[in-house]
Design a protein around this motif. Structure first.
Motif, PDB file in Angstrom:
ATOM      1  N   MET A 279       0.842  -1.189   0.000  1.00  0.00           N
ATOM      2  CA  MET A 279       0.000   0.000   0.000  1.00  0.00           C
ATOM      3  C   MET A 279       0.880   1.243   0.000  1.00  0.00           C
ATOM      4  O   MET A 279       1.816   1.348   0.799  1.00  0.00           O
ATOM      5  CB  MET A 279      -0.923   0.017   1.218  1.00  0.00           C
ATOM      6  N   LYS A 280       0.569   2.201  -0.896  1.00  0.00           N
ATOM      7  CA  LYS A 280       1.293   3.458  -0.951  1.00  0.00           C
ATOM      8  C   LYS A 280       0.574   4.504  -0.111  1.00  0.00           C
ATOM      9  O   LYS A 280      -0.642   4.628  -0.170  1.00  0.00           O
ATOM     10  CB  LYS A 280       1.418   3.956  -2.390  1.00  0.00           C
ATOM     11  N   ILE A 281       1.357   5.260   0.671  1.00  0.00           N
ATOM     12  CA  ILE A 281       0.808   6.369   1.426  1.00  0.00           C
ATOM     13  C   ILE A 281       1.701   7.593   1.221  1.00  0.00           C
ATOM     14  O   ILE A 281       2.871   7.469   0.837  1.00  0.00           O
ATOM     15  CB  ILE A 281       0.688   6.047   2.935  1.00  0.00           C
ATOM     16  N   GLN A 282       1.137   8.765   1.484  1.00  0.00           N
ATOM     17  CA  GLN A 282       1.872  10.016   1.375  1.00  0.00           C
ATOM     18  C   GLN A 282       2.051  10.618   2.766  1.00  0.00           C
ATOM     19  O   GLN A 282       1.090  10.731   3.532  1.00  0.00           O
ATOM     20  CB  GLN A 282       1.120  11.006   0.489  1.00  0.00           C
ATOM     21  N   ILE A 283       3.282  11.000   3.086  1.00  0.00           N
ATOM     22  CA  ILE A 283       3.589  11.705   4.324  1.00  0.00           C
ATOM     23  C   ILE A 283       4.512  12.858   3.976  1.00  0.00           C
ATOM     24  O   ILE A 283       5.598  12.640   3.420  1.00  0.00           O
ATOM     25  CB  ILE A 283       4.260  10.791   5.367  1.00  0.00           C
ATOM     26  N   GLN A 284       4.093  14.060   4.275  1.00  0.00           N
ATOM     27  CA  GLN A 284       4.880  15.265   3.988  1.00  0.00           C
ATOM     28  C   GLN A 284       5.399  15.266   2.548  1.00  0.00           C
ATOM     29  O   GLN A 284       6.570  15.505   2.281  1.00  0.00           O
ATOM     30  CB  GLN A 284       6.034  15.398   4.991  1.00  0.00           C
ATOM     31  N   ASN A 285       4.488  14.988   1.612  1.00  0.00           N
ATOM     32  CA  ASN A 285       4.785  14.998   0.179  1.00  0.00           C
ATOM     33  C   ASN A 285       5.811  13.950  -0.242  1.00  0.00           C
ATOM     34  O   ASN A 285       6.383  14.039  -1.329  1.00  0.00           O
ATOM     35  CB  ASN A 285       5.261  16.389  -0.265  1.00  0.00           C
ATOM     36  N   GLU A 286       6.054  12.971   0.600  1.00  0.00           N
ATOM     37  CA  GLU A 286       6.922  11.845   0.262  1.00  0.00           C
ATOM     38  C   GLU A 286       6.064  10.587   0.152  1.00  0.00           C
ATOM     39  O   GLU A 286       5.080  10.423   0.884  1.00  0.00           O
ATOM     40  CB  GLU A 286       8.004  11.637   1.326  1.00  0.00           C
ATOM     41  N   THR A 287       6.467   9.681  -0.746  1.00  0.00           N
ATOM     42  CA  THR A 287       5.725   8.442  -0.964  1.00  0.00           C
ATOM     43  C   THR A 287       6.410   7.285  -0.253  1.00  0.00           C
ATOM     44  O   THR A 287       7.625   7.083  -0.397  1.00  0.00           O
ATOM     45  CB  THR A 287       5.619   8.129  -2.468  1.00  0.00           C
ATOM     46  N   PHE A 288       5.627   6.524   0.491  1.00  0.00           N
ATOM     47  CA  PHE A 288       6.115   5.348   1.205  1.00  0.00           C
ATOM     48  C   PHE A 288       5.240   4.152   0.850  1.00  0.00           C
ATOM     49  O   PHE A 288       4.037   4.288   0.641  1.00  0.00           O
ATOM     50  CB  PHE A 288       6.077   5.583   2.720  1.00  0.00           C
ATOM     51  N   ILE A 289       5.856   2.984   0.791  1.00  0.00           N
ATOM     52  CA  ILE A 289       5.126   1.745   0.540  1.00  0.00           C
ATOM     53  C   ILE A 289       5.145   0.906   1.804  1.00  0.00           C
ATOM     54  O   ILE A 289       6.222   0.591   2.337  1.00  0.00           O
ATOM     55  CB  ILE A 289       5.730   0.959  -0.634  1.00  0.00           C
ATOM     56  N   LEU A 290       3.965   0.557   2.284  1.00  0.00           N
ATOM     57  CA  LEU A 290       3.825  -0.326   3.441  1.00  0.00           C
ATOM     58  C   LEU A 290       3.779  -1.760   2.926  1.00  0.00           C
ATOM     59  O   LEU A 290       2.879  -2.130   2.169  1.00  0.00           O
ATOM     60  CB  LEU A 290       2.545  -0.007   4.211  1.00  0.00           C
ATOM     61  N   HIS A 291       4.742  -2.564   3.332  1.00  0.00           N
ATOM     62  CA  HIS A 291       4.852  -3.947   2.845  1.00  0.00           C
ATOM     63  C   HIS A 291       4.272  -4.898   3.888  1.00  0.00           C
ATOM     64  O   HIS A 291       4.433  -4.684   5.098  1.00  0.00           O
ATOM     65  CB  HIS A 291       6.326  -4.281   2.575  1.00  0.00           C
ATOM     66  N   PRO A 292       3.590  -5.971   3.457  1.00  0.00           N
ATOM     67  CA  PRO A 292       2.980  -6.894   4.424  1.00  0.00           C
ATOM     68  C   PRO A 292       3.961  -7.623   5.330  1.00  0.00           C
ATOM     69  O   PRO A 292       3.540  -8.227   6.314  1.00  0.00           O
ATOM     70  CB  PRO A 292       2.196  -7.873   3.533  1.00  0.00           C
ATOM     71  N   SER A 293       5.236  -7.573   5.035  1.00  0.00           N
ATOM     72  CA  SER A 293       6.232  -8.130   5.961  1.00  0.00           C
ATOM     73  C   SER A 293       6.384  -7.258   7.203  1.00  0.00           C
ATOM     74  O   SER A 293       6.886  -7.708   8.238  1.00  0.00           O
ATOM     75  CB  SER A 293       7.591  -8.230   5.261  1.00  0.00           C
ATOM     76  N   GLY A 294       5.959  -5.994   7.088  1.00  0.00           N
ATOM     77  CA  GLY A 294       6.186  -5.021   8.151  1.00  0.00           C
ATOM     78  C   GLY A 294       7.243  -4.003   7.790  1.00  0.00           C
ATOM     79  O   GLY A 294       7.504  -3.070   8.550  1.00  0.00           O
ATOM     80  N   ALA A 295       7.878  -4.164   6.621  1.00  0.00           N
ATOM     81  CA  ALA A 295       8.895  -3.223   6.157  1.00  0.00           C
ATOM     82  C   ALA A 295       8.240  -1.995   5.538  1.00  0.00           C
ATOM     83  O   ALA A 295       7.091  -2.033   5.075  1.00  0.00           O
ATOM     84  CB  ALA A 295       9.813  -3.898   5.146  1.00  0.00           C
ATOM     85  N   LEU A 296       8.983  -0.898   5.515  1.00  0.00           N
ATOM     86  CA  LEU A 296       8.538   0.358   4.928  1.00  0.00           C
ATOM     87  C   LEU A 296       9.560   0.782   3.877  1.00  0.00           C
ATOM     88  O   LEU A 296      10.761   0.847   4.166  1.00  0.00           O
ATOM     89  CB  LEU A 296       8.432   1.428   6.017  1.00  0.00           C
ATOM     90  N   PHE A 297       9.102   1.071   2.653  1.00  0.00           N
ATOM     91  CA  PHE A 297       9.996   1.504   1.582  1.00  0.00           C
ATOM     92  C   PHE A 297       9.776   2.979   1.301  1.00  0.00           C
ATOM     93  O   PHE A 297       8.650   3.418   1.056  1.00  0.00           O
ATOM     94  CB  PHE A 297       9.754   0.691   0.314  1.00  0.00           C
ATOM     95  N   TRP A 298      10.847   3.754   1.342  1.00  0.00           N
ATOM     96  CA  TRP A 298      10.821   5.193   1.084  1.00  0.00           C
ATOM     97  C   TRP A 298      11.274   5.397  -0.356  1.00  0.00           C
ATOM     98  O   TRP A 298      12.444   5.249  -0.684  1.00  0.00           O
ATOM     99  CB  TRP A 298      11.743   5.889   2.066  1.00  0.00           C
ATOM    100  N   GLU A 299      10.342   5.750  -1.225  1.00  0.00           N
ATOM    101  CA  GLU A 299      10.607   5.753  -2.659  1.00  0.00           C
ATOM    102  C   GLU A 299      11.720   6.717  -3.071  1.00  0.00           C
ATOM    103  O   GLU A 299      12.674   6.334  -3.746  1.00  0.00           O
ATOM    104  CB  GLU A 299       9.324   6.072  -3.436  1.00  0.00           C
ATOM    105  N   SER A 300      11.615   7.976  -2.687  1.00  0.00           N
ATOM    106  CA  SER A 300      12.573   8.971  -3.186  1.00  0.00           C
ATOM    107  C   SER A 300      13.985   8.749  -2.656  1.00  0.00           C
ATOM    108  O   SER A 300      14.970   9.110  -3.307  1.00  0.00           O
ATOM    109  CB  SER A 300      12.099  10.391  -2.837  1.00  0.00           C
TER     110      SER A 300
END
Length: 216
Positions: free
Chosen positions: A1-22
């Motif tokens: 799932m992609k979410i936006q925080i302070q104009n940055e895009t993050f992907i929430l992974h079902p493993s529990g990891a978080l990917f910071w795109e930029s």
């Protein structure tokens, strides 16, 4: 799932990891390596193949996103060095990723052992207007990524059915990551109206909508 925080895009992974795109980096919290060996040493019957599961899950996430950097938000190891440290050494030396450990309360192994493996150990990390810590913290003008809590929620259905799930717990200025490791347990949190809950259901991350919070 992609979410936006302070104009940055993050992907929430079902493993529990978080990917910071930029930034092309992965954030993982509370792996608790060595905990399975600790349990087995004290006579708790956990299958030995569970030891490899954490390494397998991390590797799967890294292969999917191919990040430039890995940041562990504390409690990478559960306690003192045991047989799993040797597996960790082999695993880290096989990776090509810059690795940073934000030290947690369980990270009692001397930092020199991490430095010898090329791992930087810090007490906190600031990236732009984001503060990365192990314990949840507040700092003016910063959004906080943290772990430590092992957040979970209970979903309540019709009748008396309940379902306990790990989750990403999103407060107005903070995101608490779920524990990544096996056999870590969850601490059940009750969201306020301004909070968002991203529950991990199998291979999916599902947002629990505000209008359904009476069922949490």
């Amino acid at each position: 799932m992609k979410i936006q925080i302070q104009n940055e895009t993050f992907i929430l992974h079902p493993s529990g990891a978080l990917f910071w795109e930029s930034k092309n980096l992965i954030i993982i919290s509370d792996v608790h390596l060595g905990k399975v060996s600790h349990f087995r040493k004290h006579g708790i019957a956990i299958p030995s193949n569970a030891i490899a599961e954490n390494f397998k899950r991390i590797t799967t996430v890294l292969e999917q996103f191919n990040p430039q950097k890995i940041i562990f938000l504390g409690d990478l190891f559960h306690s003192t060095k045991n047989t799993e440290w040797e597996l960790f050494e082999e695993w880290i030396l096989d990776t090509k990723y810059e690795t940073i450990l934000v030290a947690g309360n369980h990270d009692i192994i001397d930092r020199t052992h991490y430095y010898d493996l090329g791992i930087l150990v810090v007490d906190f990390l600031e990236i732009d207007h984001f503060l990365l810590t192990h314990h949840p913290e507040e700092k003016e003008n910063f959004f906080n990524f943290s772990g430590h809590v092992h957040p979970g929620i209970v979903l309540r259905g019709l009748g008396l059915q309940t379902l306990k799930l790990r989750c990403f717990f999103h407060k107005p200025n903070q995101l608490i990551l779920p524990a990544f490791g096996e056999f870590t347990g969850n601490y059940i949190l009750k969201p306020n109206q301004e909070d968002l809950v991203y529950a991990i259901a199998g291979n999916e991350v599902v947002c629990i909508e505000k209008d359904s919070k009476s069922k949490i």
